[in-house]
Scaffold this motif. Structure first.
Motif, PDB file in Angstrom:
ATOM      1  N   ALA A   1       0.828  -1.206   0.000  1.00 45.43           N
ATOM      2  CA  ALA A   1       0.000   0.000   0.000  1.00 45.43           C
ATOM      3  C   ALA A   1       0.860   1.254   0.000  1.00 45.43           C
ATOM      4  O   ALA A   1       0.446   2.305  -0.515  1.00 45.43           O
ATOM      5  CB  ALA A   1      -0.930  -0.008   1.222  1.00 45.43           C
ATOM      6  N   ARG A   2       2.073   1.147   0.557  1.00 55.31           N
ATOM      7  CA  ARG A   2       2.950   2.311   0.587  1.00 55.31           C
ATOM      8  C   ARG A   2       3.553   2.627  -0.782  1.00 55.31           C
ATOM      9  O   ARG A   2       3.960   3.753  -1.039  1.00 55.31           O
ATOM     10  CB  ARG A   2       4.063   2.078   1.631  1.00 55.31           C
ATOM     11  N   LEU A   3       3.610   1.601  -1.635  1.00 59.60           N
ATOM     12  CA  LEU A   3       4.131   1.795  -3.001  1.00 59.60           C
ATOM     13  C   LEU A   3       3.043   2.353  -3.907  1.00 59.60           C
ATOM     14  O   LEU A   3       2.917   1.959  -5.066  1.00 59.60           O
ATOM     15  CB  LEU A   3       4.602   0.461  -3.584  1.00 59.60           C
TER      16      LEU A   3
ATOM     17  N   ARG B   1       2.320   4.922  -5.726  1.00 55.07           N
ATOM     18  CA  ARG B   1       2.561   5.416  -7.084  1.00 55.07           C
ATOM     19  C   ARG B   1       2.997   4.308  -8.019  1.00 55.07           C
ATOM     20  O   ARG B   1       2.586   4.252  -9.173  1.00 55.07           O
ATOM     21  CB  ARG B   1       3.634   6.522  -7.055  1.00 55.07           C
ATOM     22  N   ALA B   2       3.830   3.395  -7.513  1.00 58.61           N
ATOM     23  CA  ALA B   2       4.265   2.271  -8.350  1.00 58.61           C
ATOM     24  C   ALA B   2       3.075   1.398  -8.734  1.00 58.61           C
ATOM     25  O   ALA B   2       2.948   0.958  -9.881  1.00 58.61           O
ATOM     26  CB  ALA B   2       5.316   1.445  -7.609  1.00 58.61           C
ATOM     27  N   VAL B   3       2.174   1.170  -7.767  1.00 59.26           N
ATOM     28  CA  VAL B   3       1.002   0.342  -8.059  1.00 59.26           C
ATOM     29  C   VAL B   3       0.114   1.027  -9.091  1.00 59.26           C
ATOM     30  O   VAL B   3      -0.387   0.392 -10.026  1.00 59.26           O
ATOM     31  CB  VAL B   3       0.212   0.049  -6.764  1.00 59.26           C
ATOM     32  N   LEU B   4      -0.059   2.342  -8.951  1.00 60.76           N
ATOM     33  CA  LEU B   4      -0.894   3.062  -9.909  1.00 60.76           C
ATOM     34  C   LEU B   4      -0.287   3.038 -11.304  1.00 60.76           C
ATOM     35  O   LEU B   4      -0.991   2.881 -12.305  1.00 60.76           O
ATOM     36  CB  LEU B   4      -1.090   4.516  -9.456  1.00 60.76           C
ATOM     37  N   LEU B   5       1.030   3.169 -11.389  1.00 58.02           N
ATOM     38  CA  LEU B   5       1.696   3.112 -12.689  1.00 58.02           C
ATOM     39  C   LEU B   5       1.544   1.715 -13.287  1.00 58.02           C
ATOM     40  O   LEU B   5       1.184   1.561 -14.466  1.00 58.02           O
ATOM     41  CB  LEU B   5       3.184   3.469 -12.545  1.00 58.02           C
ATOM     42  N   ALA B   6       1.805   0.689 -12.475  1.00 60.03           N
ATOM     43  CA  ALA B   6       1.651  -0.688 -12.962  1.00 60.03           C
ATOM     44  C   ALA B   6       0.216  -0.934 -13.416  1.00 60.03           C
ATOM     45  O   ALA B   6      -0.030  -1.579 -14.442  1.00 60.03           O
ATOM     46  CB  ALA B   6       2.043  -1.685 -11.873  1.00 60.03           C
ATOM     47  N   ASP B   7      -0.734  -0.402 -12.664  1.00 62.56           N
ATOM     48  CA  ASP B   7      -2.127  -0.579 -13.035  1.00 62.56           C
ATOM     49  C   ASP B   7      -2.429   0.086 -14.371  1.00 62.56           C
ATOM     50  O   ASP B   7      -3.155  -0.475 -15.207  1.00 62.56           O
ATOM     51  CB  ASP B   7      -3.029   0.004 -11.945  1.00 62.56           C
ATOM     52  N   ALA B   8      -1.861   1.273 -14.599  1.00 58.76           N
ATOM     53  CA  ALA B   8      -2.079   1.962 -15.875  1.00 58.76           C
ATOM     54  C   ALA B   8      -1.482   1.139 -17.014  1.00 58.76           C
ATOM     55  O   ALA B   8      -2.104   0.979 -18.077  1.00 58.76           O
ATOM     56  CB  ALA B   8      -1.451   3.357 -15.831  1.00 58.76           C
ATOM     57  N   VAL B   9      -0.269   0.604 -16.804  1.00 56.79           N
ATOM     58  CA  VAL B   9       0.343  -0.254 -17.826  1.00 56.79           C
ATOM     59  C   VAL B   9      -0.526  -1.487 -18.059  1.00 56.79           C
ATOM     60  O   VAL B   9      -0.803  -1.875 -19.204  1.00 56.79           O
ATOM     61  CB  VAL B   9       1.772  -0.670 -17.399  1.00 56.79           C
ATOM     62  N   GLY B  10      -0.977  -2.092 -16.967  1.00 60.74           N
ATOM     63  CA  GLY B  10      -1.832  -3.277 -17.088  1.00 60.74           C
ATOM     64  C   GLY B  10      -3.100  -2.978 -17.863  1.00 60.74           C
ATOM     65  O   GLY B  10      -3.496  -3.738 -18.756  1.00 60.74           O
ATOM     66  N   LEU B  11      -3.738  -1.861 -17.555  1.00 59.93           N
ATOM     67  CA  LEU B  11      -4.966  -1.484 -18.266  1.00 59.93           C
ATOM     68  C   LEU B  11      -4.673  -1.357 -19.758  1.00 59.93           C
ATOM     69  O   LEU B  11      -5.409  -1.896 -20.594  1.00 59.93           O
ATOM     70  CB  LEU B  11      -5.498  -0.160 -17.714  1.00 59.93           C
ATOM     71  N   GLY B  12      -3.573  -0.675 -20.085  1.00 62.03           N
ATOM     72  CA  GLY B  12      -3.230  -0.494 -21.496  1.00 62.03           C
ATOM     73  C   GLY B  12      -3.000  -1.822 -22.203  1.00 62.03           C
ATOM     74  O   GLY B  12      -3.533  -2.058 -23.294  1.00 62.03           O
ATOM     75  N   VAL B  13      -2.233  -2.695 -21.563  1.00 59.33           N
ATOM     76  CA  VAL B  13      -1.910  -3.980 -22.195  1.00 59.33           C
ATOM     77  C   VAL B  13      -3.160  -4.845 -22.340  1.00 59.33           C
ATOM     78  O   VAL B  13      -3.417  -5.440 -23.387  1.00 59.33           O
ATOM     79  CB  VAL B  13      -0.842  -4.717 -21.365  1.00 59.33           C
ATOM     80  N   PHE B  14      -3.972  -4.890 -21.278  1.00 58.44           N
ATOM     81  CA  PHE B  14      -5.172  -5.730 -21.325  1.00 58.44           C
ATOM     82  C   PHE B  14      -6.138  -5.230 -22.398  1.00 58.44           C
ATOM     83  O   PHE B  14      -6.702  -6.022 -23.158  1.00 58.44           O
ATOM     84  CB  PHE B  14      -5.869  -5.708 -19.952  1.00 58.44           C
ATOM     85  N   VAL B  15      -6.328  -3.917 -22.467  1.00 60.54           N
ATOM     86  CA  VAL B  15      -7.288  -3.359 -23.423  1.00 60.54           C
ATOM     87  C   VAL B  15      -6.827  -3.621 -24.855  1.00 60.54           C
ATOM     88  O   VAL B  15      -7.607  -4.101 -25.692  1.00 60.54           O
ATOM     89  CB  VAL B  15      -7.456  -1.844 -23.178  1.00 60.54           C
ATOM     90  N   THR B  16      -5.551  -3.343 -25.150  1.00 62.02           N
ATOM     91  CA  THR B  16      -5.097  -3.501 -26.530  1.00 62.02           C
ATOM     92  C   THR B  16      -5.008  -4.981 -26.913  1.00 62.02           C
ATOM     93  O   THR B  16      -5.367  -5.353 -28.037  1.00 62.02           O
ATOM     94  CB  THR B  16      -3.731  -2.816 -26.724  1.00 62.02           C
ATOM     95  N   ALA B  17      -4.565  -5.818 -25.985  1.00 64.72           N
ATOM     96  CA  ALA B  17      -4.518  -7.256 -26.289  1.00 64.72           C
ATOM     97  C   ALA B  17      -5.925  -7.803 -26.502  1.00 64.72           C
ATOM     98  O   ALA B  17      -6.168  -8.616 -27.403  1.00 64.72           O
ATOM     99  CB  ALA B  17      -3.822  -8.016 -25.160  1.00 64.72           C
ATOM    100  N   GLY B  18      -6.881  -7.343 -25.682  1.00 64.30           N
ATOM    101  CA  GLY B  18      -8.263  -7.790 -25.840  1.00 64.30           C
ATOM    102  C   GLY B  18      -8.849  -7.358 -27.168  1.00 64.30           C
ATOM    103  O   GLY B  18      -9.522  -8.140 -27.850  1.00 64.30           O
ATOM    104  N   THR B  19      -8.575  -6.115 -27.566  1.00 64.30           N
ATOM    105  CA  THR B  19      -9.093  -5.623 -28.847  1.00 64.30           C
ATOM    106  C   THR B  19      -8.477  -6.404 -30.000  1.00 64.30           C
ATOM    107  O   THR B  19      -9.168  -6.782 -30.961  1.00 64.30           O
ATOM    108  CB  THR B  19      -8.777  -4.120 -28.996  1.00 64.30           C
ATOM    109  N   THR B  20      -7.164  -6.670 -29.912  1.00 67.56           N
ATOM    110  CA  THR B  20      -6.486  -7.430 -30.965  1.00 67.56           C
ATOM    111  C   THR B  20      -7.076  -8.834 -31.090  1.00 67.56           C
ATOM    112  O   THR B  20      -7.382  -9.302 -32.195  1.00 67.56           O
ATOM    113  CB  THR B  20      -4.978  -7.522 -30.647  1.00 67.56           C
TER     114      THR B  20
END
Lengths: 203, 203, 203
Positions: free
Chosen positions: B80-82, B84-103
């Motif tokens: 929980a203390r990380l 910003r890192a979690v939020l960044l990872a989540d943003a990357v995850g969202l991007g990868v999941f969305v584009t992979a799903g669309t593909t």
């Protein structure tokens, strides 16, 4: 076709109104309108193995439901004032969705009672998803006559087919039965106390 | 592949952290982590008729998500203390999941707008299930920019394909757009009051 | 077959009792009984691509679950008093559902760990849907031993198959393990304080 769009608009409005009441933002209102309008059909296609679901491939449906959501977001006080019109449209929508769902299921060669269950689900599924997303116990579990009307309308379809009537008769007669039951229920309870202020369009 | 695992870990951590906050036990935390990380992909495969869902057949995915859940259970104060890192990872995850799903959806020959809707659902579906299981109104319905970022990233994929670019370009450009929108949104609201203390990683 | 119906009745009773406690009307009680009893199987068939779901095509299942719901509606004080019998039936039902689900999944040529996950889902899915519809955090996320018992029973099935034992052995041994774990868990916590008065049959 036109009548199917009426049902779609009514269901989308029902979801969007509930989202406005839950104080969601524009996007949440549109998504909940889409979910309520398209959810039943998606469940039907997943159960019948139709991939991808028809409603996700039909842009007129998507556009109609999305525009309805946007309109409700901006004009919800006016929409809420059209309460009787919304309830009538919702009854028509329920009838059309249930009978169309049952017909589609029968065309996929399932037993008649399975088709009726699936048709009922098409009619009530979208509203159930709407209520779960908004943390409500689904209205359809608490308002007996809504699901009973859906089931009654669904049963008409295989009976009409069994009598050799054309498909359109099952649709028309089943829908009419749903609308009649819903209107009588609303009429008889017209002055009855309702448990929640501002019952939704699908209530 | 590596980047897909980053997204998976971020989503699993998001679900597990929410479960820790809801005071679930170890098993509940792991299950909610798995559900959040794999839920979107399962919805995608059910809609596209891919049986059984890919994510349930891929043991590296299952193991990664499960280990993440166990780790969060034991080290959640540190995680929980990380923030910003979690939020960044989540943003990357969202991007990868969305584009992979669309593909994936495009490869299954659905119309472009259907593919975008399905891709968006892959990105936001897991989090929505997480919130419903924990009796929250799904975050994505209340935080506009999350779903808008998902939709924007999804739209990039068919555009890149239409321009004749290789698949990987759609993935990279779409993911970058999602991450950019998410980071800008987080940056601009950095000091804004948030409705709930300790917003989850997926918020 | 008989033993499968025992499980079905136990699960339907569990859903119907929860609906009675939530003060739903007759229709809501029956629908929630049906959903709890058939939900896990529907999820299994959707994940495996069996269309339409077996449980929706089997009228003895539908009728048994519906009659159980009606009976619980009228005789719920008596049913609630049979607490130990309901818990035993529920343990048997969990064992049968989990092992039958795992066996079905294996017959559809999925990896063993995927089959176990699907079998576990068949056992716990209906109860999870029941709790979501009633706005509870699913019991299975909060009571560790319920899902662990399901997973343990599921794992027995592919091991028995790998040892070359006939299918029925996996079913019997897996179910027995589930029942044993559940009964020991209930026995050891017999006097322990429970977080919620009147835990449901599936707790």
């Amino acid at each position: 076709m036109v009548i199917e769009l009426i049902g779609l608009v009514a269901f989308a409005a029902s979801g969007a109104l509930a989202a406005v009441r839950a104080k969601l933002d524009l996007f949440g209102v549109v998504v909940l309108g889409l979910t309520t309008a398209l959810g039943g059909g998606i469940i039907r296609d997943v159960l019948l193995g139709i991939h991808p679901p028809t409603t996700l491939r039909s842009w007129p449906y998507l556009l109609t439901a999305a525009v309805t959501g946007v309109a409700v977001f901006f004009f919800h006080p006016q929409v809420a004032r059209l309460r009787r019109a919304v309830l009538l449209a919702d009854a028509v929508g329920l009838g059309v969705f249930v009978t169309a769902g049952t017909t589609t299921a029968l065309q996929n060669h399932v037993p008649a009672y399975t088709a009726c269950l699936i048709g009922m689900t098409v009619g009530i599924g979208g509203g159930a998803i709407r209520d779960v997303l908004l943390r409500e116990i689904p209205m359809v579990l608490r308002k007996e006559i809504y699901a009973v009307a859906a089931l009654a309308g669904a049963v008409v379809v295989p009976i009409a087919a069994w009598l050799g009537l054309p498909d359109v008769w099952g649709t028309v007669l089943g829908s009419a039965l749903v609308v009649a039951i819903r209107l009588i229920a609303l009429w008889r309870h017209w002055n009855a106390p309702v448990p929640r202020a501002g019952g939704t369009a699908a209530s």
